[in-house]
Scaffold this active site. Structure first.
Site, short mmCIF file in Angstrom:
data_model
loop_
_atom_site.label_atom_id
_atom_site.label_comp_id
_atom_site.label_asym_id
_atom_site.label_seq_id
_atom_site.Cartn_x
_atom_site.Cartn_y
_atom_site.Cartn_z
N GLN A 15 0.79 -1.16 -0.06
CA GLN A 15 -0.08 -0.07 -0.02
C GLN A 15 1.04 1.16 -0.10
O GLN A 15 0.30 2.35 0.02
CB GLN A 15 -0.86 0.01 1.38
CG GLN A 15 -1.73 -1.29 1.36
CD GLN A 15 -2.33 -1.20 2.80
OE1 GLN A 15 -3.37 -0.36 3.23
NE2 GLN A 15 -1.98 -2.05 3.41
N ASP A 59 6.10 4.88 -1.59
CA ASP A 59 7.43 5.26 -1.09
C ASP A 59 8.63 4.69 -2.27
O ASP A 59 9.66 5.08 -2.04
CB ASP A 59 7.96 4.99 0.30
CG ASP A 59 7.75 3.83 0.84
OD1 ASP A 59 7.96 2.78 -0.01
OD2 ASP A 59 7.52 3.68 2.05
N HIS A 106 -1.42 1.49 -4.30
CA HIS A 106 -2.11 2.84 -4.26
C HIS A 106 -1.24 3.98 -5.07
O HIS A 106 -0.95 5.08 -4.62
CB HIS A 106 -1.90 3.06 -2.66
CG HIS A 106 -2.89 2.73 -1.96
ND1 HIS A 106 -2.88 2.62 -0.43
CD2 HIS A 106 -3.93 1.91 -2.10
CE1 HIS A 106 -3.72 2.03 0.38
NE2 HIS A 106 -4.64 1.67 -1.00
N CYS A 158 -0.52 20.46 -17.46
CA CYS A 158 -0.11 19.31 -18.43
C CYS A 158 -0.17 20.01 -19.84
O CYS A 158 -0.95 20.66 -20.33
CB CYS A 158 -1.44 18.23 -18.88
SG CYS A 158 -1.27 17.16 -20.11
N GLY A 189 2.83 -4.63 8.88
CA GLY A 189 3.03 -3.18 9.18
C GLY A 189 1.97 -2.50 8.54
O GLY A 189 1.84 -1.38 8.06
N THR A 190 0.52 -3.14 8.58
CA THR A 190 -0.69 -2.41 8.11
C THR A 190 -1.88 -2.47 9.39
O THR A 190 -1.97 -3.50 9.84
CB THR A 190 -1.18 -2.87 6.75
OG1 THR A 190 -2.25 -2.27 6.47
CG2 THR A 190 -1.31 -4.44 6.65
N ASN A 197 3.12 -7.16 13.47
CA ASN A 197 2.69 -5.73 13.64
C ASN A 197 3.15 -5.61 15.41
O ASN A 197 2.50 -6.21 16.10
CB ASN A 197 1.21 -5.46 13.41
CG ASN A 197 0.84 -3.99 13.42
OD1 ASN A 197 1.29 -3.21 14.09
ND2 ASN A 197 0.36 -3.58 12.39
N PRO A 198 3.63 -4.66 15.74
CA PRO A 198 3.90 -4.15 17.31
C PRO A 198 2.53 -4.11 17.71
O PRO A 198 2.34 -4.21 18.93
CB PRO A 198 4.66 -2.92 17.40
CG PRO A 198 4.84 -2.47 15.78
CD PRO A 198 4.28 -3.29 14.83
P1 OAD Z 1 -1.32 2.80 8.99
O1 OAD Z 1 -0.49 4.27 9.60
O2 OAD Z 1 -2.56 2.87 9.09
O3 OAD Z 1 -0.76 1.58 9.84
C1 OAD Z 1 0.63 1.45 10.09
C2 OAD Z 1 0.52 0.23 10.85
O4 OAD Z 1 2.07 -0.09 11.10
C3 OAD Z 1 0.04 0.17 12.28
O5 OAD Z 1 -0.94 -1.02 12.41
C4 OAD Z 1 1.26 0.34 13.25
O6 OAD Z 1 0.90 -0.44 14.57
C5 OAD Z 1 2.37 -0.48 12.53
N1 OAD Z 1 3.68 -0.25 12.55
C6 OAD Z 1 4.01 0.53 13.08
N2 OAD Z 1 5.55 0.54 13.33
C7 OAD Z 1 5.69 -0.75 12.62
C8 OAD Z 1 6.99 -1.41 12.31
N3 OAD Z 1 8.22 -0.87 12.65
N4 OAD Z 1 7.05 -2.94 11.95
C9 OAD Z 1 5.92 -3.09 11.73
N5 OAD Z 1 4.67 -2.41 11.70
C10 OAD Z 1 4.51 -1.36 12.19
O7 OAD Z 1 -0.76 2.63 7.37
P2 OAD Z 1 -1.47 1.54 6.43
O8 OAD Z 1 -2.11 0.36 7.12
O9 OAD Z 1 -0.43 1.24 5.58
O10 OAD Z 1 -3.69 5.34 1.93
O11 OAD Z 1 -2.41 2.68 6.05
C11 OAD Z 1 -3.10 2.26 4.70
C12 OAD Z 1 -3.47 3.20 3.75
O12 OAD Z 1 -4.05 4.52 4.57
C13 OAD Z 1 -2.26 3.90 3.11
O13 OAD Z 1 -1.76 3.31 2.06
C14 OAD Z 1 -2.83 5.35 2.96
C15 OAD Z 1 -3.38 5.64 4.29
O14 OAD Z 1 -4.26 6.92 4.49
C16 OAD Z 1 -3.54 6.28 0.89
O15 OAD Z 1 -2.87 7.52 1.03
C17 OAD Z 1 -4.49 6.24 -0.24
#
Ligand code: OAD
Length: 290
Positions: free
Chosen positions: A127, A130, A145, A197, A237-238, A263-264
Site C-alpha cells: 500500500q 514510497d 496505491h 499538462c 505493518g498495516t 505488527n507491534p
Molecule cells: P497505517 O498508518 O494505518 O498503519 C501502520 C501500521 O504499522 C500500524 O498498525 C502500526 O502498528 C504498524 N507499525 C508501526 N511501526 C511498525 C514497524 N516498525 N513494523 C511493523 N509494523 C509497524 O498505515 P497503512 O495500514 O499502510 O492510503 O495505511 C493504509 C493506507 O492508509 C495508506 O496506504 C494510505 C493511508 O491513508 C492512501 O494514502 C491512499
C-alpha cells in the site's frame, strides 16, 4: 474476482475500535513463522506504512509533524482537497517525496527482497507509495496505491518519474519527457505548485490513489489473485483499516491460506490471523527469513 472486492471498489477508511491485549514477541512465535516460511510453496506479502517506519517514514496513523500536524492525511489525500487547494496538496506530496528519497530501505525491506528468490511463487503487494521495496531489490511489486515518485496528468496524458536530479535513486522516465515535449521531469518535481499538462492544460498531480478513487484495476486484480492462491500470506505493518487493501488478508484466509500478521500493535485483523507476531518489520523479517 472476490465478492469482497466489489463491495469495496473505491478506497475508504473503515472506522474500527481495537481492544488491545498486550502481547510479547516470543522465540516460539519466530520459530513457528520460520517453519511456515520454509515449507510454503507460495507466499504472498501485503505491506503497509509500518514496514517503512524503521526507515524513518512516519506511518499514516502516527501524528503528523510541524506544519502538517494541522491536517489529517485523509483531508489532503482526496481529489476534492487538490481541486480546493492544489498548491497545498502539491507541497504536502513534495515534502513527503523529499523525505522518502532522503532515507534508505531498512532490514525488513531487504529481507523481503531476499525471500523472493527462495520461494516457488512469491508476490509482494504494497500500500506504500514510497518505492522503498524496489530500492531494496524487490521486483514486480504490486503497488495498490500508486507511487509518490511519479506525477501524472489528471487525464493520464503524461507521466513523469522522479529522476536522478531528485535523489539519484529513481530513473527519469525518458519516454514521458520526450512525449511531453515542453516539460522536463526535473522542472516538474522542483515546481512549488502543480504544473499544467502540456497536452490538455489540466493540472499534473501525484500518481497516487486518493480517498474515493478506484485502485488501478490491474494492481487490485493481481493482488486478489495472489492472495487467493497462496499457501502463506503475511500481513506486515498495516492497520488493516483502509479498503480494499484490508480485504486481502481476509480473502487469503477465506481461500485456505495460513495468514500471519507482523505488527507491534493489534489490528482489526488480529483476531482472524492464524499467528500474530507482535514485533517490528525490521527485527522480525531478517530473523525469520535468514
Ligand atoms: P497505517 O498508518 O494505518 O498503519 C501502520 C501500521 O504499522 C500500524 O498498525 C502500526 O502498528 C504498524 N507499525 C508501526 N511501526 C511498525 C514497524 N516498525 N513494523 C511493523 N509494523 C509497524 O498505515 P497503512 O495500514 O499502510 O492510503 O495505511 C493504509 C493506507 O492508509 C495508506 O496506504 C494510505 C493511508 O491513508 C492512501 O494514502 C491512499
Amino acid at each position: 474476482m472476490s465478492a469482497l472486492y466489489h463491495a469495496y471498489r473505491a478506497i475508504v477508511v473503515q472506522a474500527v475500535c481495537v481492544h488491545t491485549v498486550p502481547m510479547k514477541l516470543t522465540p516460539h512465535d519466530l520459530d513457528q513463522l520460520r517453519r511456515l516460511i520454509a515449507s510454503a510453496r507460495s507466499i504472498t506479502v501485503l505491506t503497509g506504512a509500518g514496514v517503512s517506519a524503521e526507515s524513518g517514514i512516519p506511518t499514516f496513523r502516527d501524528a503528523q509533524t510541524g506544519h502538517w500536524a494541522r491536517f489529517r492525511p485523509e483531508e489532503l489525500a482526496t481529489p476534492e482537497a487538490f481541486r480546493r487547494d492544489p498548491d497545498l496538496v502539491w507541497r504536502w506530496y513534495a515534502e513527503r517525496r523529499r523525505a522518502v528519497l532522503g532515507v534508505e530501505p531498512n532490514a525488513g525491506h531487504r529481507a523481503l527482497a531476499r525471500l523472493h528468490g527462495r520461494v516457488g511463487r512469491f508476490s509482494l503487494i504494497t500500500q506504500n507509495v514510497d518505492g522503498l521495496h524496489a530500492r531494496a531489490g524487490s521486483r514486480e511489486v504490486i503497488e495498490l496505491h500508486g507511487s509518490i515518485l511519479r506525477v501524472r496528468c489528471f487525464h493520464s496524458c503524461v507521466t513523469y518519474t522522479a529522476g536522478a536530479a531528485t535523489a539519484g535513486t529513481a530513473e527519469a522516465d525518458a519516454g514521458a519527457v520526450a512525449a511531453a515535449g515542453e516539460l522536463e521531469a526535473s522542472a516538474v518535481f522542483a515546481a512549488d505548485s502543480p504544473p499544467r499538462c502540456p497536452h490538455c492544460g489540466d493540472f499534473l498531480r501525484p500518481d497516487v490513489v486518493w480517498f474515493g478513487e478506484n485502485l488501478p484495476e490491474a494492481a487490485i486484480e493481481a493482488a486478489v489473485a495472489a492472495s487467493e492462491s497462496c499457501e502463506l500470506f503475511l500481513s506486515i505493518g498495516t492497520s488493516t483499516v483502509v479498503y480494499p487493501a484490508a480485504m486481502l488478508p481476509h480473502a487469503a484466509a477465506d481461500a485456505g491460506a495460513t495468514v500471519v500478521e507482523i505488527n507491534p500493535e493489534e489490528t482489526p485483523f488480529t483476531a482472524r490471523a492464524h499467528l500474530s507476531i507482535r514485533g517490528t518489520a525490521a527485527t522480525v523479517l531478517p530473523a525469520v527469513i535468514d
